[in-house]
Design a protein around this motif. Structure first.
Motif, PDB file in Angstrom:
ATOM      1  N   GLY A 175      29.032 -39.725 -45.613  1.00 53.48           N
ATOM      2  CA  GLY A 175      28.052 -39.923 -46.637  1.00 53.48           C
ATOM      3  C   GLY A 175      26.858 -38.999 -46.440  1.00 53.48           C
ATOM      4  N   ASN A 176      25.820 -39.277 -47.141  1.00 52.55           N
ATOM      5  CA  ASN A 176      24.604 -38.468 -47.067  1.00 52.55           C
ATOM      6  C   ASN A 176      23.972 -38.493 -45.688  1.00 52.55           C
ATOM      7  OD1 ASN A 176      24.849 -37.653 -49.690  1.00 52.55           O
ATOM      8  ND2 ASN A 176      23.513 -39.246 -50.504  1.00 52.55           N
ATOM      9  N   TYR A 177      24.011 -39.644 -45.029  1.00 55.30           N
ATOM     10  CA  TYR A 177      23.441 -39.737 -43.690  1.00 55.30           C
ATOM     11  C   TYR A 177      24.114 -38.739 -42.753  1.00 55.30           C
ATOM     12  CZ  TYR A 177      21.953 -41.503 -39.190  1.00 55.30           C
ATOM     13  OH  TYR A 177      21.425 -41.600 -37.923  1.00 55.30           O
ATOM     14  N   ASP A 178      25.436 -38.735 -42.771  1.00 56.53           N
ATOM     15  CA  ASP A 178      26.168 -37.789 -41.924  1.00 56.53           C
ATOM     16  C   ASP A 178      25.802 -36.346 -42.264  1.00 56.53           C
ATOM     17  OD1 ASP A 178      27.512 -39.704 -40.425  1.00 56.53           O
ATOM     18  OD2 ASP A 178      29.260 -39.716 -41.738  1.00 56.53           O
ATOM     19  N   GLN A 179      25.733 -36.055 -43.553  1.00 57.67           N
ATOM     20  CA  GLN A 179      25.435 -34.692 -43.996  1.00 57.67           C
ATOM     21  C   GLN A 179      24.067 -34.218 -43.526  1.00 57.67           C
ATOM     22  OE1 GLN A 179      25.708 -34.199 -48.222  1.00 57.67           O
ATOM     23  NE2 GLN A 179      24.929 -32.111 -48.173  1.00 57.67           N
ATOM     24  N   TYR A 180      23.057 -35.075 -43.596  1.00 54.56           N
ATOM     25  CA  TYR A 180      21.700 -34.657 -43.285  1.00 54.56           C
ATOM     26  C   TYR A 180      21.264 -34.946 -41.852  1.00 54.56           C
ATOM     27  CZ  TYR A 180      21.383 -33.851 -48.246  1.00 54.56           C
ATOM     28  OH  TYR A 180      21.615 -33.374 -49.506  1.00 54.56           O
ATOM     29  N   VAL A 181      21.954 -35.861 -41.170  1.00 56.25           N
ATOM     30  CA  VAL A 181      21.544 -36.221 -39.807  1.00 56.25           C
ATOM     31  C   VAL A 181      22.626 -35.890 -38.775  1.00 56.25           C
ATOM     32  CG1 VAL A 181      20.784 -38.094 -38.300  1.00 56.25           C
ATOM     33  CG2 VAL A 181      20.032 -38.046 -40.689  1.00 56.25           C
ATOM     34  N   THR A 182      23.799 -36.501 -38.926  1.00 56.24           N
ATOM     35  CA  THR A 182      24.842 -36.369 -37.907  1.00 56.24           C
ATOM     36  C   THR A 182      25.351 -34.942 -37.754  1.00 56.24           C
ATOM     37  OG1 THR A 182      25.533 -38.630 -38.434  1.00 56.24           O
ATOM     38  CG2 THR A 182      27.039 -37.301 -37.103  1.00 56.24           C
ATOM     39  N   TYR A 211      27.763 -29.694 -36.301  1.00 56.32           N
ATOM     40  CA  TYR A 211      28.934 -29.587 -37.168  1.00 56.32           C
ATOM     41  C   TYR A 211      28.590 -28.802 -38.424  1.00 56.32           C
ATOM     42  CZ  TYR A 211      31.230 -32.924 -34.167  1.00 56.32           C
ATOM     43  OH  TYR A 211      31.803 -33.532 -33.078  1.00 56.32           O
ATOM     44  N   GLU A 212      29.530 -27.969 -38.858  1.00 50.34           N
ATOM     45  CA  GLU A 212      29.327 -27.128 -40.039  1.00 50.34           C
ATOM     46  C   GLU A 212      29.355 -27.939 -41.336  1.00 50.34           C
ATOM     47  OE1 GLU A 212      32.539 -24.344 -39.716  1.00 50.34           O
ATOM     48  OE2 GLU A 212      31.918 -23.767 -37.698  1.00 50.34           O
ATOM     49  N   ASP A 213      30.302 -28.880 -41.419  1.00 56.53           N
ATOM     50  CA  ASP A 213      30.451 -29.683 -42.624  1.00 56.53           C
ATOM     51  C   ASP A 213      31.264 -30.934 -42.286  1.00 56.53           C
ATOM     52  OD1 ASP A 213      33.142 -28.885 -42.429  1.00 56.53           O
ATOM     53  OD2 ASP A 213      32.873 -27.284 -43.899  1.00 56.53           O
ATOM     54  N   LYS A 214      31.536 -31.745 -43.318  1.00 55.05           N
ATOM     55  CA  LYS A 214      32.251 -32.996 -43.076  1.00 55.05           C
ATOM     56  C   LYS A 214      33.670 -32.768 -42.562  1.00 55.05           C
ATOM     57  CE  LYS A 214      33.985 -33.849 -47.745  1.00 55.05           C
ATOM     58  NZ  LYS A 214      33.975 -34.788 -48.863  1.00 55.05           N
ATOM     59  N   HIS A 215      34.311 -31.701 -43.010  1.00 58.40           N
ATOM     60  CA  HIS A 215      35.675 -31.433 -42.547  1.00 58.40           C
ATOM     61  C   HIS A 215      35.690 -31.126 -41.049  1.00 58.40           C
ATOM     62  CE1 HIS A 215      36.975 -31.549 -46.661  1.00 58.40           C
ATOM     63  NE2 HIS A 215      36.067 -30.643 -46.980  1.00 58.40           N
ATOM     64  N   HIS A 216      34.742 -30.328 -40.594  1.00 53.33           N
ATOM     65  CA  HIS A 216      34.627 -29.991 -39.172  1.00 53.33           C
ATOM     66  C   HIS A 216      34.344 -31.258 -38.365  1.00 53.33           C
ATOM     67  CE1 HIS A 216      32.161 -27.818 -35.851  1.00 53.33           C
ATOM     68  NE2 HIS A 216      33.418 -27.948 -35.485  1.00 53.33           N
ATOM     69  N   TYR A 217      33.418 -32.082 -38.823  1.00 54.48           N
ATOM     70  CA  TYR A 217      33.020 -33.315 -38.124  1.00 54.48           C
ATOM     71  C   TYR A 217      34.189 -34.299 -38.032  1.00 54.48           C
ATOM     72  CZ  TYR A 217      30.748 -37.839 -37.392  1.00 54.48           C
ATOM     73  OH  TYR A 217      30.393 -39.071 -36.923  1.00 54.48           O
ATOM     74  N   TYR A 218      34.780 -34.630 -39.173  1.00 57.79           N
ATOM     75  CA  TYR A 218      35.826 -35.643 -39.173  1.00 57.79           C
ATOM     76  C   TYR A 218      37.090 -35.185 -38.453  1.00 57.79           C
ATOM     77  CZ  TYR A 218      32.835 -38.348 -42.200  1.00 57.79           C
ATOM     78  OH  TYR A 218      31.776 -39.055 -42.690  1.00 57.79           O
TER      79      TYR A 218
END
Length: 108
Positions: A1-8, A14-21
């Protein structure tokens, strides 16, 4: 979500959600599970959608079984949730019982 995008993501590089997950996923560890294990997943899970399940990895592992349902949300096995701490009813009992009976017969 937005929290992950702006904080985590920025906090941990991490570059983006795909890299993180992909990095936090357990998919690369599934083959290390040494005992029979049943995974239950619902296609309408809001947190882990249909594309999140590593079907190829499950197919390669003899100890793992993936059971899916069309509906159930994030808590797949709840058929009718109850509020305020009352026990929910679920459809999972029968397939789980069948799975455990099968595993116990295989062990004998």
């Amino acid at each position: 979500g937005n929290y992950d995008q702006y904080v985590t993501f920025p906090m941990f590089g991490y570059e983006d959600k795909h890299h993180y997950y992909r990095d936090i996923s357990s998919r690369d560890q599934l083959h290390k599970i040494p005992v029979p294990c049943l995974f239950v997943h619902s296609w309408d899970d809001f947190a882990l959608g249909p594309d999140s399940m590593p079907h190829e990895e499950f197919a390669k592992c003899d100890n793992l079984m993936l059971m899916t349902s069309k509906a159930g949300g994030h808590c797949t096995y709840f058929a009718h949730g109850r509020l305020f701490g009352l026990l929910p009813t679920g459809w999972y009992r029968e397939p789980l019982s069948t799975y455990l009976k099968f595993i116990s017969e295989e062990i004998k």
